[in-house]
Design an enzyme around this catalytic site. Structure first.
Site, PDB file in Angstrom:
ATOM      1  N   SER A 198       1.116  -1.381   0.362  1.00 39.50           N
ATOM      2  CA  SER A 198      -0.217  -0.395  -0.012  1.00 39.50           C
ATOM      3  C   SER A 198       0.550   1.040  -0.062  1.00 39.50           C
ATOM      4  O   SER A 198       1.864   1.524  -0.865  1.00 39.50           O
ATOM      5  CB  SER A 198      -1.139  -0.216   0.696  1.00 39.50           C
ATOM      6  OG  SER A 198      -1.919   0.793   1.088  1.00 39.50           O
ATOM      7  N   ASP A 275     -16.052 -20.942  -7.619  1.00 39.80           N
ATOM      8  CA  ASP A 275     -15.348 -20.977  -6.128  1.00 39.80           C
ATOM      9  C   ASP A 275     -15.867 -20.170  -5.715  1.00 39.80           C
ATOM     10  O   ASP A 275     -15.052 -18.969  -4.374  1.00 39.80           O
ATOM     11  CB  ASP A 275     -14.556 -21.216  -6.364  1.00 39.80           C
ATOM     12  CG  ASP A 275     -13.179 -20.605  -7.187  1.00 39.80           C
ATOM     13  OD1 ASP A 275     -13.783 -19.267  -8.031  1.00 39.80           O
ATOM     14  OD2 ASP A 275     -12.098 -20.397  -7.221  1.00 39.80           O
ATOM     15  N   ASP A 408      -8.906  -5.977  -5.028  1.00 40.05           N
ATOM     16  CA  ASP A 408      -8.251  -4.789  -3.815  1.00 40.05           C
ATOM     17  C   ASP A 408      -9.462  -4.087  -3.892  1.00 40.05           C
ATOM     18  O   ASP A 408     -10.364  -3.417  -4.951  1.00 40.05           O
ATOM     19  CB  ASP A 408      -6.814  -4.175  -4.146  1.00 40.05           C
ATOM     20  CG  ASP A 408      -6.609  -2.897  -3.552  1.00 40.05           C
ATOM     21  OD1 ASP A 408      -7.160  -2.060  -2.122  1.00 40.05           O
ATOM     22  OD2 ASP A 408      -5.056  -2.748  -2.982  1.00 40.05           O
ATOM     23  N   HIS A 448      -6.676  -5.692   0.171  1.00 38.50           N
ATOM     24  CA  HIS A 448      -5.637  -4.521  -0.264  1.00 38.50           C
ATOM     25  C   HIS A 448      -4.656  -5.240   1.061  1.00 38.50           C
ATOM     26  O   HIS A 448      -5.345  -5.929   2.010  1.00 38.50           O
ATOM     27  CB  HIS A 448      -6.598  -3.957   0.635  1.00 38.50           C
ATOM     28  CG  HIS A 448      -5.020  -2.396   0.217  1.00 38.50           C
ATOM     29  ND1 HIS A 448      -4.598  -2.157  -1.076  1.00 38.50           N
ATOM     30  CD2 HIS A 448      -5.146  -1.437   1.704  1.00 38.50           C
ATOM     31  CE1 HIS A 448      -4.181  -1.238  -0.004  1.00 38.50           C
ATOM     32  NE2 HIS A 448      -3.696  -0.923   0.905  1.00 38.50           N
TER      33      HIS A 448
END
Ligand SMILES: *[C@@H]1O[C@H](CO)[C@@H](O)[C@H](O)[C@H]1NC(C)=O
Ligand SMILES: *[C@@H]1O[C@H](CO)[C@@H](O)[C@H](O)[C@H]1NC(C)=O
Ligand SMILES: *[C@@H]1O[C@H](CO)[C@@H](O)[C@H](O)[C@H]1NC(C)=O
Ligand SMILES: *[C@@H]1O[C@H](CO)[C@@H](O)[C@H](O)[C@H]1NC(C)=O
Ligand SMILES: *[C@@H]1O[C@H](CO)[C@@H](O)[C@H](O)[C@H]1NC(C)=O
Ligand SMILES: *[C@@H]1O[C@H](CO)[C@@H](O)[C@H](O)[C@H]1NC(C)=O
Ligand SMILES: *[C@@H]1O[C@H](CO)[C@@H](O)[C@H](O)[C@H]1NC(C)=O
Length: 542
Positions: A198, A275, A408, A448
């Site tokens: 990040s 899935d 994310d 994330h």
């Protein structure tokens, strides 16, 4: 002085479990640690040493002095191996700016050095990452990014503090940390690594771009690169959704319970496996029109205005007709924090109050395209972190791994291939030439930096290691552990072709692996080739 030997380093690698300290014979870990603070005192410019103390293996330590927004009061960190902890402050200018930093020195040192990164608007040492590095035998450093706490308020009218956040904190931390490491063990480190995600990913790319000598290997996850446009894009969701009473707004429950199942219905099967993991959401051309209420029904359906909101949320971000940032991918509506609050995104609001306008009372509800454009024009200290020429890093034999969760919910995963392609074009390389120093992995079903329905545990943190992290533990296999994959690449020249991710039962490493999946590097895509989809052999990178 004992020079570290490459042969020894290789031997250590081949066995991986038999890590051994490279400190000279007769090195007394305990007494060297206890006296380290006074040894260091006055010997490193601009540095104040607070204390050095021994943390015995298995101890749980607390951080009573850290900002409460970093560590909930009373929270603790278990340190699995004997570690010498040193805390310091380093001034970075004559304007009162400076970093708080720590160096964690394990007894079973491998000779390696590791810098950790920060998150959000920085301000917190990530102690879990410190413990992880130390456990794996790295002399490990972490710093607070130049200010305390998660808010960017400290940037207000303090450009030197902002400069620390942009790049100087990591660089200073590395320069000082390498000296502390050598003074402690009596020999310099062998190889230097970086691990961050990040903002930490952005810091890693910044090091590659601006401080190419700091690291031999950099792992940059979900990098907040093209930072100004990222701030604008995340703020712009408020312009799309409006406040929570607007006809264009969808609640968290509508995103999670109405939109998300419909996204899966349309897109989960694209990869031929139902899935719950949209293996490559870039292929998902989601159309919400089937959800629009018919007749007088109002249950489990949405209005045309809300459908238009969904289309805009899942579109790339343009500023006045100019492309500025990739779209958030369908699938992230299961964690809709960017676009279901009815307010402007907090980090964006802070960036404009404390950096762009230097006015804590600025009305962030008025932000729009002119402001997104202004932020990019200002680009303080090149926080954008989007320089495509990283030839100096390449030429000194540096290796770069980037990875990004395809689910994310905060930083669009398309930003990571976008930077990769920017480097490829800027440097005029082909994929084969990129492969020699820069590999980028797309991690399906990862949120994330961590979490999600996919096989997201790739050794990016202490909690994301399959099997034991202790010396001899299987959690250090370079096939499964992105940090050890980087070590193998730098020290043995064996580059990772794939990264084998794990999904733990209940995301708990102690409960074992529920399933595993290999993740592919650019430009390849993971393709189901038949068989049991929970087995890695049933997929292939094509
Ligand atoms: C940050 O917190 C540390 C204690 O952890 C303190 O010593 C330091 O002065 C603080 N720095 C700033 C800039 O407030
Ligand atoms: C120490 O700090 C001063 C003032 O910020 C700076 O000019 C100097 O370069 C620093 N010294 C080192 C070795 O970093
Ligand atoms: C939404 O609420 C705000 C503040 O309460 C009010 O000013 C505004 O008129 C409302 N808008 C709509 C569309 O109801
Ligand atoms: C729509 O409302 C009318 C009158 O209230 C009702 O008779 C009818 O069953 C409703 N239709 C649906 C699909 O709910
Ligand atoms: C920003 O980067 C550009 C191009 O890489 C460079 O010319 C400029 O000096 C940098 N500015 C700052 C403030 O570092
Ligand atoms: C150091 O590593 C050796 C070899 O793996 C191991 O046997 C020993 O338990 C470790 N010691 C500590 C204190 O972690
Ligand atoms: C697929 O493999 C997993 C893990 O080995 C196993 O638990 C599961 O029963 C298999 N499913 C089928 C349909 O064979």
């Amino acid at each position: 002085m004992v020079k570290s030997s490459p042969t020894l380093a290789l031997g250590v690698l081949f066995t991986l479990c038999l890590v051994s300290a490279q400190a000279p014979p007769g090195f007394d870990f305990e007494s060297t640690c206890t006296s380290l603070a006074s040894t260091l005192s006055g010997s490193i410019p601009n540095t104040t040493v607070f204390f050095s103390s021994l943390i015995p293996a298995g101890s749980s330590i607390t951080f009573p002095d850290t900002d409460p927004s970093c560590q909930a009061p009373g929270s603790s960190q278990i340190v699995p191996v004997d570690t010498c902890r040193v805390t310091m402050a380093v001034s970075t200018s004559d304007q009162g700016s400076g970093i708080q930093m720590e160096t964690w020195l394990p007894r079973n040192w491998t000779g390696r050095f590791l810098s950790t990164g920060n998150g959000g608007e920085a301000g917190c040492i990530q102690y879990g990452d410190m413990a992880y590095g130390s456990t794996l035998g790295f002399a490990t450093v972490g710093a607070n990014g130049g200010h305390n706490g998660t808010s960017g308020r400290a940037f207000l009218n303090h450009p030197e503090v902002l400069k620390d956040f942009v790049s100087r904190s990591i660089h200073t931390n590395v320069v000082v940390g390498k000296q502390v490491t050598e003074m402690f063990y009596g020999v310099p480190h062998t190889k230097s690594y970086y691990l961050g995600c990040s903002t930490g990913g952005r810091q890693g790319l910044k090091s590659v771009q601006d401080f190419p000598d700091d690291f031999d290997g950099v792992i940059a996850g979900a990098a907040a690169a093209d930072y100004n446009h990222l701030q604008g894009r995340n703020g712009n969701f408020f312009l799309i959704t409006g406040p929570s009473n607007a006809s264009t707004f969808l609640s968290v429950s509508q995103w999670v319970n109405i939109v998300h199942p419909d996204v899966l219905k349309q897109c989960d099967g694209i990869d031929k496996v139902l899935d719950g993991i949209v293996e490559d959401p870039a292929l998902c051309d989601y159309d919400p029109s089937g959800l629009i209420c018919e007749g007088n029904s109002t249950v489990n359906c949405i209005s045309e205005a809300q459908a238009e909101t969904i289309r805009k949320v899942f579109s790339p971000f343009f500023i006045k007709g100019q492309f500025a940032f990739p779209r958030v991918e369908p699938g992230t509506e299961s964690l809709p924090q960017l676009f279901a609050s009815g307010t402007i995104f907090g980090l964006t609001a802070n960036w404009f109050r404390f950096v762009v306008f230097s006015d804590p009372n600025f009305d962030v509800n008025t932000l729009g395209p002119d402001d997104w454009e202004l932020a990019q024009e200002l680009d303080p200290f090149n926080v954008s972190t989007f320089n495509g020429d990283i030839s100096t890093f390449k030429n000194r034999d540096g290796k770069l791994i980037t990875y990004h969760g395809q689910a994310d919910q905060l930083i669009a995963p398309g930003n990571t291939p976008r930077y990769y392609e920017h480097v490829l074009r800027t440097m005029g390389l082909d994929f084969g030439q990129m492969d020699e120093f820069y590999r980028s992995f797309r991690i399906s079903g990862m949120g994330h930096c961590s979490g999600g329905v996919g096989a997201w545990e790739i050794g990016q943190t202490l909690g994301a290691v399959a099997g034991s992290v202790l010396p001899g533990g299987d959690g250090l296999s370079p096939d499964r552990n992105v940090l050890m994959a980087m070590v193998r690449w730098v020290e043995e020249g064996v580059a990772p072709d794939t990264i084998l991710g794990a999904k733990f039962v209940n995301d708990d490493p102690d409960e074992g692996v529920q399933f595993s999946r290999r993740h592919c590097r650019l430009p390849m895509r993971n393709t189901f080739v038949g068989g049991n989809s929970t087995l890695p052999e049933s997929w292939s990178c094509r």
